[in-house]
Design a protein around this motif. Structure first.
Motif, PDB file in Angstrom:
ATOM      1  N   SER A   1     -54.551  27.048  20.968  1.00  0.00           N
ATOM      2  CA  SER A   1     -55.803  27.302  19.683  1.00  0.00           C
ATOM      3  C   SER A   1     -56.931  26.440  20.210  1.00  0.00           C
ATOM      4  O   SER A   1     -56.658  25.150  20.585  1.00  0.00           O
ATOM      5  N   ASP A   2     -58.080  26.609  19.434  1.00  0.00           N
ATOM      6  CA  ASP A   2     -59.347  25.772  19.793  1.00  0.00           C
ATOM      7  C   ASP A   2     -59.099  24.871  18.672  1.00  0.00           C
ATOM      8  O   ASP A   2     -59.994  24.030  18.770  1.00  0.00           O
ATOM      9  N   SER A   3     -58.425  25.052  17.510  1.00  0.00           N
ATOM     10  CA  SER A   3     -58.243  24.089  16.422  1.00  0.00           C
ATOM     11  C   SER A   3     -56.620  23.765  16.304  1.00  0.00           C
ATOM     12  O   SER A   3     -56.494  24.187  15.153  1.00  0.00           O
ATOM     13  N   PRO A   4     -56.207  22.839  17.088  1.00  0.00           N
ATOM     14  CA  PRO A   4     -54.753  22.891  16.929  1.00  0.00           C
ATOM     15  C   PRO A   4     -54.390  22.180  15.905  1.00  0.00           C
ATOM     16  O   PRO A   4     -53.220  22.064  15.452  1.00  0.00           O
ATOM     17  N   ASP A   5     -54.925  21.016  15.393  1.00  0.00           N
ATOM     18  CA  ASP A   5     -54.570  20.105  14.393  1.00  0.00           C
ATOM     19  C   ASP A   5     -54.402  20.942  13.108  1.00  0.00           C
ATOM     20  O   ASP A   5     -53.305  20.783  12.410  1.00  0.00           O
ATOM     21  N   THR A   6     -55.317  22.115  12.823  1.00  0.00           N
ATOM     22  CA  THR A   6     -55.043  22.895  11.696  1.00  0.00           C
ATOM     23  C   THR A   6     -54.205  24.081  12.275  1.00  0.00           C
ATOM     24  O   THR A   6     -53.087  24.317  11.333  1.00  0.00           O
ATOM     25  N   ALA A   7     -54.036  24.591  13.270  1.00  0.00           N
ATOM     26  CA  ALA A   7     -53.266  25.748  13.873  1.00  0.00           C
ATOM     27  C   ALA A   7     -51.775  25.410  13.610  1.00  0.00           C
ATOM     28  O   ALA A   7     -50.900  26.223  13.326  1.00  0.00           O
ATOM     29  N   PHE A   8     -51.422  24.019  14.073  1.00  0.00           N
ATOM     30  CA  PHE A   8     -50.266  23.779  14.577  1.00  0.00           C
ATOM     31  C   PHE A   8     -49.430  23.211  13.335  1.00  0.00           C
ATOM     32  O   PHE A   8     -48.174  23.041  13.435  1.00  0.00           O
ATOM     33  N   ALA A   9     -50.426  22.585  12.232  1.00  0.00           N
ATOM     34  CA  ALA A   9     -49.561  21.819  11.087  1.00  0.00           C
ATOM     35  C   ALA A   9     -48.976  22.910  10.227  1.00  0.00           C
ATOM     36  O   ALA A   9     -49.480  24.000   9.927  1.00  0.00           O
ATOM     37  N   GLY A  10     -47.542  22.732  10.229  1.00  0.00           N
ATOM     38  CA  GLY A  10     -46.795  23.413   9.425  1.00  0.00           C
ATOM     39  C   GLY A  10     -46.412  24.824  10.102  1.00  0.00           C
ATOM     40  O   GLY A  10     -45.562  25.379   9.361  1.00  0.00           O
ATOM     41  N   LEU A  11     -46.624  24.934  11.166  1.00  0.00           N
ATOM     42  CA  LEU A  11     -46.339  26.082  11.967  1.00  0.00           C
ATOM     43  C   LEU A  11     -44.810  26.319  12.168  1.00  0.00           C
ATOM     44  O   LEU A  11     -44.369  27.442  11.954  1.00  0.00           O
ATOM     45  N   GLU A  12     -44.063  25.202  12.440  1.00  0.00           N
ATOM     46  CA  GLU A  12     -42.531  25.445  12.482  1.00  0.00           C
ATOM     47  C   GLU A  12     -41.977  25.844  11.258  1.00  0.00           C
ATOM     48  O   GLU A  12     -41.336  27.073  11.361  1.00  0.00           O
ATOM     49  N   GLU A  13     -42.134  25.606  10.252  1.00  0.00           N
ATOM     50  CA  GLU A  13     -41.814  25.735   9.057  1.00  0.00           C
ATOM     51  C   GLU A  13     -42.083  27.357   8.529  1.00  0.00           C
ATOM     52  O   GLU A  13     -41.316  28.339   8.230  1.00  0.00           O
ATOM     53  N   ALA A  14     -43.324  27.469   8.720  1.00  0.00           N
ATOM     54  CA  ALA A  14     -43.884  28.909   8.434  1.00  0.00           C
ATOM     55  C   ALA A  14     -43.323  30.007   9.236  1.00  0.00           C
ATOM     56  O   ALA A  14     -42.750  30.904   8.830  1.00  0.00           O
ATOM     57  N   LEU A  15     -43.181  29.593  10.647  1.00  0.00           N
ATOM     58  CA  LEU A  15     -42.553  30.753  11.537  1.00  0.00           C
ATOM     59  C   LEU A  15     -41.065  30.898  11.015  1.00  0.00           C
ATOM     60  O   LEU A  15     -40.718  31.908  11.312  1.00  0.00           O
ATOM     61  N   ALA A  16     -40.540  30.072  11.033  1.00  0.00           N
ATOM     62  CA  ALA A  16     -38.920  29.830  10.666  1.00  0.00           C
ATOM     63  C   ALA A  16     -38.742  30.703   9.617  1.00  0.00           C
ATOM     64  O   ALA A  16     -37.915  31.438   9.369  1.00  0.00           O
ATOM     65  N   GLY A  17     -39.617  30.658   8.372  1.00  0.00           N
ATOM     66  CA  GLY A  17     -39.567  31.495   7.304  1.00  0.00           C
ATOM     67  C   GLY A  17     -39.950  32.852   7.624  1.00  0.00           C
ATOM     68  O   GLY A  17     -39.276  33.582   7.162  1.00  0.00           O
ATOM     69  N   ASP A  18     -40.848  33.166   8.501  1.00  0.00           N
ATOM     70  CA  ASP A  18     -41.015  34.630   8.619  1.00  0.00           C
ATOM     71  C   ASP A  18     -40.155  35.132   9.469  1.00  0.00           C
ATOM     72  O   ASP A  18     -39.726  36.399   9.202  1.00  0.00           O
ATOM     73  N   LEU A  19     -39.510  34.413  10.371  1.00  0.00           N
ATOM     74  CA  LEU A  19     -38.089  34.981  11.092  1.00  0.00           C
ATOM     75  C   LEU A  19     -37.015  34.999  10.594  1.00  0.00           C
ATOM     76  O   LEU A  19     -36.054  35.474  11.230  1.00  0.00           O
ATOM     77  N   ASN A  20     -36.789  34.064   9.524  1.00  0.00           N
ATOM     78  CA  ASN A  20     -35.614  33.694   8.951  1.00  0.00           C
ATOM     79  C   ASN A  20     -34.603  33.209  10.210  1.00  0.00           C
ATOM     80  O   ASN A  20     -33.409  33.702  10.349  1.00  0.00           O
ATOM     81  N   ALA A  21     -35.212  32.152  11.037  1.00  0.00           N
ATOM     82  CA  ALA A  21     -34.461  31.760  12.175  1.00  0.00           C
ATOM     83  C   ALA A  21     -34.722  30.456  12.505  1.00  0.00           C
ATOM     84  O   ALA A  21     -35.830  29.815  12.129  1.00  0.00           O
ATOM     85  N   HIS A  22     -33.916  29.700  13.388  1.00  0.00           N
ATOM     86  CA  HIS A  22     -34.408  28.455  13.759  1.00  0.00           C
ATOM     87  C   HIS A  22     -35.496  28.339  14.822  1.00  0.00           C
ATOM     88  O   HIS A  22     -35.441  29.062  15.771  1.00  0.00           O
ATOM     89  N   VAL A  23     -36.427  27.678  14.453  1.00  0.00           N
ATOM     90  CA  VAL A  23     -37.771  27.731  15.599  1.00  0.00           C
ATOM     91  C   VAL A  23     -38.222  26.350  15.606  1.00  0.00           C
ATOM     92  O   VAL A  23     -38.098  25.417  14.691  1.00  0.00           O
ATOM     93  N   THR A  24     -38.576  25.939  16.860  1.00  0.00           N
ATOM     94  CA  THR A  24     -39.010  24.507  17.236  1.00  0.00           C
ATOM     95  C   THR A  24     -40.457  24.742  17.831  1.00  0.00           C
ATOM     96  O   THR A  24     -40.910  25.735  18.498  1.00  0.00           O
TER      97      THR A  24
END
Length: 295
Positions: free
Chosen positions: A55-78
């Motif tokens: 991402s060209d804006s990693p601070d924004t793009a990666f903030a909270g990504l782990e929790e959001a993607l885990a919720g989307d997938l209903n799976a463990h994500v790192t």
């Protein structure tokens, strides 16, 4: 012009030094390609699938990504952020859903696989290596590229390596003349590319042949029949790497092999700091000849 490096370790004792050795090789090739640089590292297999994103804006793009993607997938994500990139690990069964969710967030997919991570950015190789702390990375093998852009813009997506299948990637020195025609042929097979770069077409061709049942050797041999132009390809897979040059072989290439490793570079000087290089068998790879090593 571009510069290519590759290193395949035969001895596990050298694994912690892979990133350090590859970085020295990459920096040595700077004057062959100061526009951008990239590297693919094959480390330990993950418990799932690694997805490298940018991402060209990693601070924004990666903030909270782990929790959001885990919720989307209903799976463990790192999620492991590394400068403008991040390496996510998701369950293998959720790979397609994860990629769709990441692309919907505007993230660029650099590569996927059990072992492979890809890092590439615009800038001098030394600066790119420092940003990602490549020297600290270990693994069994890796390939790298320094780019002098001639046929597409200087962008992150235009940098090498290119990956179009799990744990497979490609770096290239040269130019393909029939890449647009081959891109259309691959698209009819359902194999899509994301950029205008001819190298990505080479990567897609090889991965499509392997998906159809060809061995790495057969896929590389196929490039000699189906891809027009002048090229040196170095490709990485989960188990090893391969090299092929076109029948004219006008681009420089040299290889070195010891009991500890196999190395490839566009010029011999990239080998100067490798351990035991003074005792290595050194040769220029023959035109239209496939070389490959696997674990």
């Amino acid at each position: 012009m571009c510069g290519i490096v590759g290193l395949f370790l035969k001895q596990d004792a050298l694994r912690p030094r892979l990133g350090d050795m590859l970085t020295d090789m990459l920096i040595t090739m700077t004057d062959r390609g100061p526009d951008s640089a990239g590297i693919a590292i094959y480390g330990d297999d993950s418990d799932g699938v690694k997805i490298t994103v940018q991402s060209d804006s990693p601070d924004t793009a990666f903030a909270g990504l782990e929790e959001a993607l885990a919720g989307d997938l209903n799976a463990h994500v790192t999620v492991k952020p590394v400068d403008t990139h991040a390496v996510l690990t998701v369950p293998a069964a959720q790979q397609a859903a994860a990629i769709a969710a990441l692309e919907a967030r505007g993230l660029r997919i650099m590569g996927t696989g059990a072992a492979m991570e890809i890092y590439k950015e615009v800038g001098l190789p030394e600066d790119v290596a420092a940003r990602f702390d490549l020297r600290a990375m270990g693994g069994s093998h890796g390939i790298g590229h320094t780019r002098m852009a001639t046929e597409s813009a200087v962008t992150t997506l235009g940098a090498h390596p290119f990956s179009t299948a799990d744990d497979q990637c490609l770096v290239h020195n040269g130019s393909l003349s029939n890449h647009n025609d081959m891109r259309r042929k691959l698209a009819r097979k359902g194999v899509m590319t994301r950029t205008e770069n001819d190298t990505e077409v080479g990567a897609a061709y090889i991965s499509s042949r392997i998906a159809e049942g060809a061995s790495l050797k057969e896929a590389l041999e196929g490039t000699l029949e189906d891809l027009d132009g002048f090229f040196t390809f170095v490709t990485g897979t989960r188990s090893g790497f391969g090299v092929v040059r076109d029948p004219i072989a006008c681009k420089p290439a040299v290889m070195a092999e010891t009991d500890d490793y196999v190395a490839f570079a566009s010029e011999y000087r990239a080998f100067a700091d490798l351990p035991g290089i003074e005792a290595a068998r050194i040769w220029e790879p023959e035109p239209a000849t496939v070389y490959f090593w696997e674990r």
